[in-house]
Design an enzyme around this catalytic site. Structure first.
Site, PDB file in Angstrom:
ATOM      1  N   ASP A   1       6.240   4.719  -1.269  1.00 45.22           N
ATOM      2  CA  ASP A   1       7.591   5.244  -1.046  1.00 45.22           C
ATOM      3  C   ASP A   1       8.699   4.554  -1.842  1.00 45.22           C
ATOM      4  O   ASP A   1       9.861   4.970  -1.749  1.00 45.22           O
ATOM      5  CB  ASP A   1       7.930   5.193   0.452  1.00 45.22           C
ATOM      6  CG  ASP A   1       7.796   3.785   1.056  1.00 45.22           C
ATOM      7  OD1 ASP A   1       7.935   2.788   0.325  1.00 45.22           O
ATOM      8  OD2 ASP A   1       7.564   3.686   2.278  1.00 45.22           O
TER       9      ASP A   1
ATOM     10  N   GLN B   1       0.853  -1.196   0.000  1.00 47.14           N
ATOM     11  CA  GLN B   1       0.000   0.000   0.000  1.00 47.14           C
ATOM     12  C   GLN B   1       0.884   1.239   0.000  1.00 47.14           C
ATOM     13  O   GLN B   1       0.388   2.349  -0.099  1.00 47.14           O
ATOM     14  CB  GLN B   1      -0.864   0.014   1.257  1.00 47.14           C
ATOM     15  CG  GLN B   1      -1.774  -1.173   1.383  1.00 47.14           C
ATOM     16  CD  GLN B   1      -2.421  -1.227   2.765  1.00 47.14           C
ATOM     17  OE1 GLN B   1      -3.396  -0.539   3.035  1.00 47.14           O
ATOM     18  NE2 GLN B   1      -1.880  -2.042   3.644  1.00 47.14           N
TER      19      GLN B   1
ATOM     20  N   ASN C   1       2.613  -6.753  13.252  1.00 53.21           N
ATOM     21  CA  ASN C   1       2.087  -5.397  13.441  1.00 53.21           C
ATOM     22  C   ASN C   1       2.050  -5.045  14.920  1.00 53.21           C
ATOM     23  O   ASN C   1       1.575  -5.840  15.722  1.00 53.21           O
ATOM     24  CB  ASN C   1       0.662  -5.306  12.861  1.00 53.21           C
ATOM     25  CG  ASN C   1       0.286  -3.889  12.514  1.00 53.21           C
ATOM     26  OD1 ASN C   1       0.947  -3.266  11.683  1.00 53.21           O
ATOM     27  ND2 ASN C   1      -0.737  -3.362  13.146  1.00 53.21           N
TER      28      ASN C   1
ATOM     29  N   HIS D   1      -1.481   1.471  -4.211  1.00 48.08           N
ATOM     30  CA  HIS D   1      -1.866   2.872  -3.979  1.00 48.08           C
ATOM     31  C   HIS D   1      -0.981   3.830  -4.772  1.00 48.08           C
ATOM     32  O   HIS D   1      -0.848   4.995  -4.407  1.00 48.08           O
ATOM     33  CB  HIS D   1      -1.830   3.211  -2.483  1.00 48.08           C
ATOM     34  CG  HIS D   1      -2.967   2.597  -1.722  1.00 48.08           C
ATOM     35  ND1 HIS D   1      -2.998   2.490  -0.355  1.00 48.08           N
ATOM     36  CD2 HIS D   1      -4.150   2.059  -2.157  1.00 48.08           C
ATOM     37  CE1 HIS D   1      -4.135   1.908   0.024  1.00 48.08           C
ATOM     38  NE2 HIS D   1      -4.836   1.629  -1.053  1.00 48.08           N
TER      39      HIS D   1
HETATM   40  P1  NAD Z   1      -1.735   2.599   9.168  1.00 47.05           P
HETATM   41  O1  NAD Z   1      -1.076   3.823   9.695  1.00 47.05           O
HETATM   42  O2  NAD Z   1      -3.211   2.562   9.179  1.00 47.05           O
HETATM   43  O3  NAD Z   1      -1.222   1.341  10.022  1.00 47.05           O
HETATM   44  C1  NAD Z   1       0.139   1.141  10.253  1.00 47.05           C
HETATM   45  C2  NAD Z   1       0.268   0.019  11.280  1.00 47.05           C
HETATM   46  O4  NAD Z   1       1.635  -0.298  11.390  1.00 47.05           O
HETATM   47  C3  NAD Z   1      -0.248   0.410  12.670  1.00 47.05           C
HETATM   48  O5  NAD Z   1      -1.191  -0.556  13.122  1.00 47.05           O
HETATM   49  C4  NAD Z   1       1.019   0.405  13.551  1.00 47.05           C
HETATM   50  O6  NAD Z   1       0.778  -0.107  14.835  1.00 47.05           O
HETATM   51  C5  NAD Z   1       1.954  -0.478  12.769  1.00 47.05           C
HETATM   52  N1  NAD Z   1       3.372  -0.119  12.894  1.00 47.05           N
HETATM   53  C6  NAD Z   1       3.942   1.118  12.838  1.00 47.05           C
HETATM   54  N2  NAD Z   1       5.275   1.033  12.900  1.00 47.05           N
HETATM   55  C7  NAD Z   1       5.563  -0.294  13.018  1.00 47.05           C
HETATM   56  C8  NAD Z   1       6.766  -1.031  13.130  1.00 47.05           C
HETATM   57  N3  NAD Z   1       7.963  -0.425  13.111  1.00 47.05           N
HETATM   58  N4  NAD Z   1       6.678  -2.380  13.220  1.00 47.05           N
HETATM   59  C9  NAD Z   1       5.480  -3.030  13.247  1.00 47.05           C
HETATM   60  N5  NAD Z   1       4.304  -2.368  13.135  1.00 47.05           N
HETATM   61  C10 NAD Z   1       4.354  -1.032  13.019  1.00 47.05           C
HETATM   62  O7  NAD Z   1      -1.130   2.309   7.730  1.00 47.05           O
HETATM   63  P2  NAD Z   1      -1.712   1.407   6.521  1.00 47.05           P
HETATM   64  O8  NAD Z   1      -2.478   0.262   7.059  1.00 47.05           O
HETATM   65  O9  NAD Z   1      -0.603   1.186   5.586  1.00 47.05           O
HETATM   66  O10 NAD Z   1      -2.782   2.364   5.825  1.00 47.05           O
HETATM   67  C11 NAD Z   1      -2.508   3.706   5.620  1.00 47.05           C
HETATM   68  C12 NAD Z   1      -2.463   4.179   4.188  1.00 47.05           C
HETATM   69  O11 NAD Z   1      -1.512   5.252   4.116  1.00 47.05           O
HETATM   70  C13 NAD Z   1      -1.958   3.196   3.173  1.00 47.05           C
HETATM   71  O12 NAD Z   1      -2.613   3.417   1.991  1.00 47.05           O
HETATM   72  C14 NAD Z   1      -0.502   3.577   2.999  1.00 47.05           C
HETATM   73  O13 NAD Z   1      -0.052   3.359   1.697  1.00 47.05           O
HETATM   74  C15 NAD Z   1      -0.511   5.070   3.180  1.00 47.05           C
HETATM   75  N6  NAD Z   1       0.768   5.568   3.739  1.00 47.05           N
HETATM   76  C16 NAD Z   1       1.929   5.183   3.114  1.00 47.05           C
HETATM   77  C17 NAD Z   1       3.151   5.599   3.632  1.00 47.05           C
HETATM   78  C18 NAD Z   1       4.420   5.141   2.938  1.00 47.05           C
HETATM   79  O14 NAD Z   1       4.413   4.951   1.712  1.00 47.05           O
HETATM   80  N7  NAD Z   1       5.502   4.920   3.686  1.00 47.05           N
HETATM   81  C19 NAD Z   1       3.189   6.395   4.788  1.00 47.05           C
HETATM   82  C20 NAD Z   1       1.973   6.788   5.385  1.00 47.05           C
HETATM   83  C21 NAD Z   1       0.763   6.361   4.846  1.00 47.05           C
END
Ligand code: NAD
Length: 243
Positions: free
Chosen positions: A103, A100, A212, A118
């Site tokens: 990056d 999703q 997670n 995404h």
């Molecule tokens: P989310 O924020 O809803 O969930 C992230 C989950 O990861 C949380 O439940 C959290 O507890 C867990 N988490 C955080 N750091 C962690 C770690 N180091 N180890 C283990 N678990 C960890 O994110 P989502 O479910 O991906 O949905 C959000 C949407 O936002 C998606 O579409 C995503 O693509 C987008 N998004 C992408 C980026 C990116 O590309 N890096 C950044 C922010 C949001």
């Protein structure tokens, strides 16, 4: 049998294992996720700020709020969790990686044919003539106050290749559905599994391994759950697989 042995055993015996990742795998690379304590929800509501509705009706607001997510990706590097997944793919333990994330860090870590459901923040496009450019060129327009950025070829508006809230899902999502349908094991890493329609995918796999820190709606059905840090868990899991 400990949790790592159980997960390694499932992956070793899988006919078709698939990984689904979310923002949590990239927090250790310094990119905030949405829903953790330090996530973007503390600053704005992504469903609103990162929506096609706001992009079209109030571009100044889009480029002031939602666009900061794209800017935050600049210069970020893969972490050991991304590298461990790329190794698992190379070793034949993961047949596909669906992400999703926008990056590109899986690809930078060496993963191949990643399904970016995404979209991708590293490129932008003109909606009329399909001119394409990289993020740096697109961002130069934004920094110079050309909002929304103008296509150098036809003068129409350009936009990011990230799938915004309200956008149709891209062809990569259809491929991800087919891959999930085939999967007997799915490893889900760093996703709260709250964003639809991607959050339906784990339902299609026979066995689930979840990595997670926070809770997910699939925790009660998972075969194995790791509540630790993604990179620690994935590095250890990769080690067990290659033993
Ligand atoms: P989310 O924020 O809803 O969930 C992230 C989950 O990861 C949380 O439940 C959290 O507890 C867990 N988490 C955080 N750091 C962690 C770690 N180091 N180890 C283990 N678990 C960890 O994110 P989502 O479910 O991906 O949905 C959000 C949407 O936002 C998606 O579409 C995503 O693509 C987008 N998004 C992408 C980026 C990116 O590309 N890096 C950044 C922010 C949001």
């Amino acid at each position: 049998m400990d949790q790592f042995e159980k997960a390694a055993d499932l992956l070793k015996h899988a006919k078709y294992a698939v990984c689904l990742t979310g923002a949590g795998i990239s927090t250790e690379s310094g990119i905030p996720d949405f829903r953790s304590d330090r996530g973007y929800y503390n600053t704005f509501i992504p469903e609103d700020a990162l929506s096609v509705g706001v992009l079209e009706s109030d571009p100044q607001r889009f480029y002031k709020e939602g666009y900061t997510i794209l800017k935050d990706l600049e210069g970020k590097k893969p972490n050991p969790g991304h590298r461990a997944l790329a190794e698992m793919q190379k070793g034949g333990y993961l047949h596909e990686i669906i992400t999703q994330n926008i990056d590109d860090l899986h690809q930078q870590a060496g993963a191949k044919d990643v399904l970016q459901v995404h979209g991708d923040a590293s490129t932008a496009r003109c909606e009329r003539c399909d001119y394409r450019c990289d993020f740096d060129e697109f961002d130069r327009h934004v920094e110079e106050g050309d909002i929304p950025p103008t296509c150098p070829k036809c003068g129409h508006e350009m936009r990011t290749n990230v799938v915004l809230f309200g956008d149709a899902m891209p062809p990569a999502f259809d491929r991800a559905v087919r891959v999930a349908e085939k999967a007997d094991v799915m490893l889900v890493v760093g996703s709260s599994l709250q964003v639809m329609p991607v959050a339906y995918l784990p339902r299609m796999a026979e066995h689930l391994i979840i990595v997670n820190q926070g809770a997910t709606p699939y925790d009660h059905t998972a075969d194995v759950i790791f509540k630790g840090t993604a990179s620690d868990v994935l590095v250890e899991l990769e080690k067990r697989l290659s033993e």
